[in-house]
Design a protein around this motif. Sequence first.
Motif, PDB file in Angstrom:
ATOM      1  N   PHE A 159       0.794  -1.221   0.000  1.00 42.46           N
ATOM      2  CA  PHE A 159       0.000   0.000   0.000  1.00 42.46           C
ATOM      3  C   PHE A 159       0.833   1.282   0.000  1.00 42.46           C
ATOM      4  N   CYS A 160       2.070   1.223   0.505  1.00 37.67           N
ATOM      5  CA  CYS A 160       2.885   2.437   0.601  1.00 37.67           C
ATOM      6  C   CYS A 160       4.141   2.374  -0.266  1.00 37.67           C
ATOM      7  N   GLY A 161       4.472   1.191  -0.762  1.00 36.87           N
ATOM      8  CA  GLY A 161       5.698   1.042  -1.524  1.00 36.87           C
ATOM      9  C   GLY A 161       6.939   1.141  -0.676  1.00 36.87           C
ATOM     10  N   ILE A 162       6.795   0.919   0.625  1.00 40.34           N
ATOM     11  CA  ILE A 162       7.906   1.067   1.564  1.00 40.34           C
ATOM     12  C   ILE A 162       8.458  -0.302   1.924  1.00 40.34           C
ATOM     13  N   ILE A 163       9.762  -0.444   1.823  1.00 36.21           N
ATOM     14  CA  ILE A 163      10.422  -1.667   2.279  1.00 36.21           C
ATOM     15  C   ILE A 163      10.908  -1.405   3.703  1.00 36.21           C
ATOM     16  N   ILE A 164      10.273  -2.028   4.645  1.00 32.22           N
ATOM     17  CA  ILE A 164      10.544  -1.798   6.064  1.00 32.22           C
ATOM     18  C   ILE A 164      10.852  -3.140   6.713  1.00 32.22           C
ATOM     19  N   SER A 165      11.726  -3.135   7.678  1.00 31.07           N
ATOM     20  CA  SER A 165      12.140  -4.398   8.295  1.00 31.07           C
ATOM     21  C   SER A 165      11.112  -4.897   9.305  1.00 31.07           C
ATOM     22  N   TYR A 166      11.131  -6.200   9.500  1.00 32.69           N
ATOM     23  CA  TYR A 166      10.272  -6.829  10.507  1.00 32.69           C
ATOM     24  C   TYR A 166      10.527  -6.224  11.881  1.00 32.69           C
ATOM     25  N   GLU A 167      11.797  -5.979  12.200  1.00 29.28           N
ATOM     26  CA  GLU A 167      12.159  -5.480  13.522  1.00 29.28           C
ATOM     27  C   GLU A 167      11.626  -4.069  13.744  1.00 29.28           C
ATOM     28  N   THR A 168      11.633  -3.234  12.700  1.00 26.17           N
ATOM     29  CA  THR A 168      11.090  -1.878  12.826  1.00 26.17           C
ATOM     30  C   THR A 168       9.596  -1.928  13.100  1.00 26.17           C
ATOM     31  N   VAL A 169       8.901  -2.840  12.419  1.00 28.68           N
ATOM     32  CA  VAL A 169       7.456  -3.001  12.657  1.00 28.68           C
ATOM     33  C   VAL A 169       7.210  -3.471  14.083  1.00 28.68           C
ATOM     34  N   ARG A 170       8.023  -4.406  14.548  1.00 25.15           N
ATOM     35  CA  ARG A 170       7.850  -4.932  15.907  1.00 25.15           C
ATOM     36  C   ARG A 170       8.066  -3.834  16.951  1.00 25.15           C
ATOM     37  N   LYS A 171       9.121  -3.058  16.778  1.00 27.22           N
ATOM     38  CA  LYS A 171       9.416  -2.000  17.745  1.00 27.22           C
ATOM     39  C   LYS A 171       8.348  -0.910  17.735  1.00 27.22           C
ATOM     40  N   ALA A 172       7.721  -0.704  16.577  1.00 30.90           N
ATOM     41  CA  ALA A 172       6.670   0.309  16.500  1.00 30.90           C
ATOM     42  C   ALA A 172       5.480  -0.040  17.374  1.00 30.90           C
ATOM     43  N   GLN A 173       5.285  -1.348  17.626  1.00 26.47           N
ATOM     44  CA  GLN A 173       4.157  -1.784  18.441  1.00 26.47           C
ATOM     45  C   GLN A 173       4.406  -1.608  19.938  1.00 26.47           C
ATOM     46  N   ILE A 174       5.652  -1.313  20.320  1.00 31.76           N
ATOM     47  CA  ILE A 174       5.975  -1.148  21.734  1.00 31.76           C
ATOM     48  C   ILE A 174       5.582   0.254  22.158  1.00 31.76           C
ATOM     49  N   ILE A 175       4.411   0.386  22.721  1.00 27.41           N
ATOM     50  CA  ILE A 175       3.923   1.697  23.139  1.00 27.41           C
ATOM     51  C   ILE A 175       4.008   1.884  24.652  1.00 27.41           C
ATOM     52  N   THR A 176       4.379   0.837  25.364  1.00 25.15           N
ATOM     53  CA  THR A 176       4.557   0.948  26.815  1.00 25.15           C
ATOM     54  C   THR A 176       5.519  -0.125  27.298  1.00 25.15           C
ATOM     55  N   ASN A 177       6.275   0.212  28.334  1.00 22.22           N
ATOM     56  CA  ASN A 177       7.161  -0.767  28.970  1.00 22.22           C
ATOM     57  C   ASN A 177       6.612  -1.223  30.314  1.00 22.22           C
ATOM     58  N   ASP A 178       5.443  -0.713  30.671  1.00 23.07           N
ATOM     59  CA  ASP A 178       4.815  -1.065  31.950  1.00 23.07           C
ATOM     60  C   ASP A 178       3.846  -2.226  31.757  1.00 23.07           C
ATOM     61  N   LEU A 179       3.455  -2.822  32.872  1.00 28.61           N
ATOM     62  CA  LEU A 179       2.421  -3.861  32.864  1.00 28.61           C
ATOM     63  C   LEU A 179       1.185  -3.383  33.628  1.00 28.61           C
ATOM     64  N   TYR A 180       1.096  -2.057  33.788  1.00 30.25           N
ATOM     65  CA  TYR A 180      -0.048  -1.441  34.472  1.00 30.25           C
ATOM     66  C   TYR A 180      -0.469  -0.218  33.676  1.00 30.25           C
ATOM     67  N   TYR A 181      -1.771  -0.054  33.505  1.00 31.06           N
ATOM     68  CA  TYR A 181      -2.308   1.092  32.763  1.00 31.06           C
ATOM     69  C   TYR A 181      -3.414   1.737  33.581  1.00 31.06           C
ATOM     70  N   LEU A 182      -3.383   3.079  33.672  1.00 27.58           N
ATOM     71  CA  LEU A 182      -4.434   3.841  34.346  1.00 27.58           C
ATOM     72  C   LEU A 182      -4.962   4.875  33.375  1.00 27.58           C
ATOM     73  N   ASN A 183      -6.254   4.865  33.140  1.00 24.62           N
ATOM     74  CA  ASN A 183      -6.892   5.779  32.188  1.00 24.62           C
ATOM     75  C   ASN A 183      -7.064   7.154  32.828  1.00 24.62           C
ATOM     76  N   GLN A 184      -6.330   8.132  32.306  1.00 30.14           N
ATOM     77  CA  GLN A 184      -6.401   9.500  32.812  1.00 30.14           C
ATOM     78  C   GLN A 184      -7.363  10.349  31.994  1.00 30.14           C
ATOM     79  N   GLU A 185      -7.965   9.761  30.953  1.00 32.55           N
ATOM     80  CA  GLU A 185      -8.785  10.544  30.035  1.00 32.55           C
ATOM     81  C   GLU A 185     -10.240  10.660  30.470  1.00 32.55           C
ATOM     82  N   ILE A 186     -10.681   9.842  31.404  1.00 29.82           N
ATOM     83  CA  ILE A 186     -12.094   9.876  31.798  1.00 29.82           C
ATOM     84  C   ILE A 186     -12.235  10.310  33.253  1.00 29.82           C
ATOM     85  N   LYS A 187     -13.389  10.874  33.556  1.00 30.75           N
ATOM     86  CA  LYS A 187     -13.742  11.167  34.944  1.00 30.75           C
ATOM     87  C   LYS A 187     -14.515   9.966  35.468  1.00 30.75           C
ATOM     88  N   GLN A 188     -13.953   9.291  36.436  1.00 33.07           N
ATOM     89  CA  GLN A 188     -14.541   8.049  36.909  1.00 33.07           C
ATOM     90  C   GLN A 188     -15.937   8.278  37.483  1.00 33.07           C
TER      91      GLN A 188
END
Length: 442
Positions: free
Chosen positions: A162-191
């Motif tokens: 779709f983009c004509g881009i040759i990108i490595s598997y490792e770059t795609v994998r690292k792009a999915q790393i959006i957090t290094n924690d195992l805990y998430y707290l939603n700050q966007e809503i008022k409980q």
Amino acid sequence: MYELKKTSPINNMESIQYMFCVECDNTVEREPRSEIEGNSVQLELMNPFYEVKREKPSDVSFDMDENGVISYSDPFCKHCHSHKVTKHGYNVRDLITEDDEHYIAKVQRYYCPVCGKYSQTEFTGQYENYCNFSNETKERSIGVREISWYPFRKLKELYQIFCGIIISYETVRKAQIITNDLYYLNQEIKQSGFYGYDVQWEHLDDGYHYRHLLFDLVNNAPVAELLAPDEDLKTTYDFINKSVKPIDRKAIVTDLKSGYDSVMKKLGFKHQHCIYHLRLAINERIKKFLKQKDIELRIQFKKENEKISEYKLNKKVKKEIENLKDEINIYKQLFFELFEQQTYDKAISYIDLLRNEIDNFPEVLKNYLIKDFFPEYKKFLWFLKDEFKGKLTRTDNDSEMYFHATLPKAEKKRYRTEKGVFNQICNRKNGWMKNIKSQLTK
């Protein structure tokens, strides 16, 4: 044959000084801030290396000199954030856009005499350090994983299609790393104060791990998530206590796991027991009862007629079991009418009716109601209270649906590490939150 890389378009500019902003593509001519700056002369009345500790600037703009070298408009050290830096040559970066356009960029290097470290101009927000692909390019794969599970190697192929881009598997994998924690707290809503709590198991390479979820029933959004090696009551207490302030604790619905009641009472919640899990518990008890009854009937019929054939025995037992099932289902339906009452007071009156009729119930239902249900029936009826009506649900189905949407059973076995599965959970969670926001704006 390699494609000839294009020269960065910013190299063709005139020698006058320009200011670049990360937020826009426009350029504006920049005048010297002061006569001292224009003459590149500045008198220091104190130690030139002394400076009050400063934070990293939140709004960073760029200049480009006559040689095409891009530098910060207000240079600083990325390590200690000092502004007492000196220029120290430049590096060349190959920048690739989301349309597979290649550009050569000369970026200024700096030396900081305060901390003794080197740094260079960075395009934070557009390109990560040591990565040639733009953030927008990598975020396309994140968008795909927000709506469904897709293997990294397949994502690599999608980039090329779709983009004509040759990108490595490792770059795609690292792009999915959006957090290094195992805990998430939603700050966007008022409980809202009304929650569902549930646990989902994950089988990883190092054994079972448990995904703890606290779900806001009114906002239809996750409040917090935790991936932990345990699902004991201490983990439950610590997780909820950390995620919800005491002022926001009104009511919570959970399954019938032993011990949850004491935990929720300690946390200050009204504890609603899940009606769906109540139905499961009753059905399981009925199933065991009928299985035992099947054995007893076979023994009884064989005693009455030792020469009875296996075919006739099976037919006779089956008929008796079917009659028992029909009777049990009638009284089971009568019992579950309790949860269809429109008000809490009507439900209490219905409880009195059940108590008066309890001797007519089949043995298996009678024993369960007397021993397990009647002593704590109010915990199944909080959802009918006026202050909870329309906010607290009778079941924990909302949490279950969120589990199914963000990590279906078919996908759970694909993950091997804690960080791998939790990053995918967070990706799908982000997709869920985007859908919620879009529904609110319609």
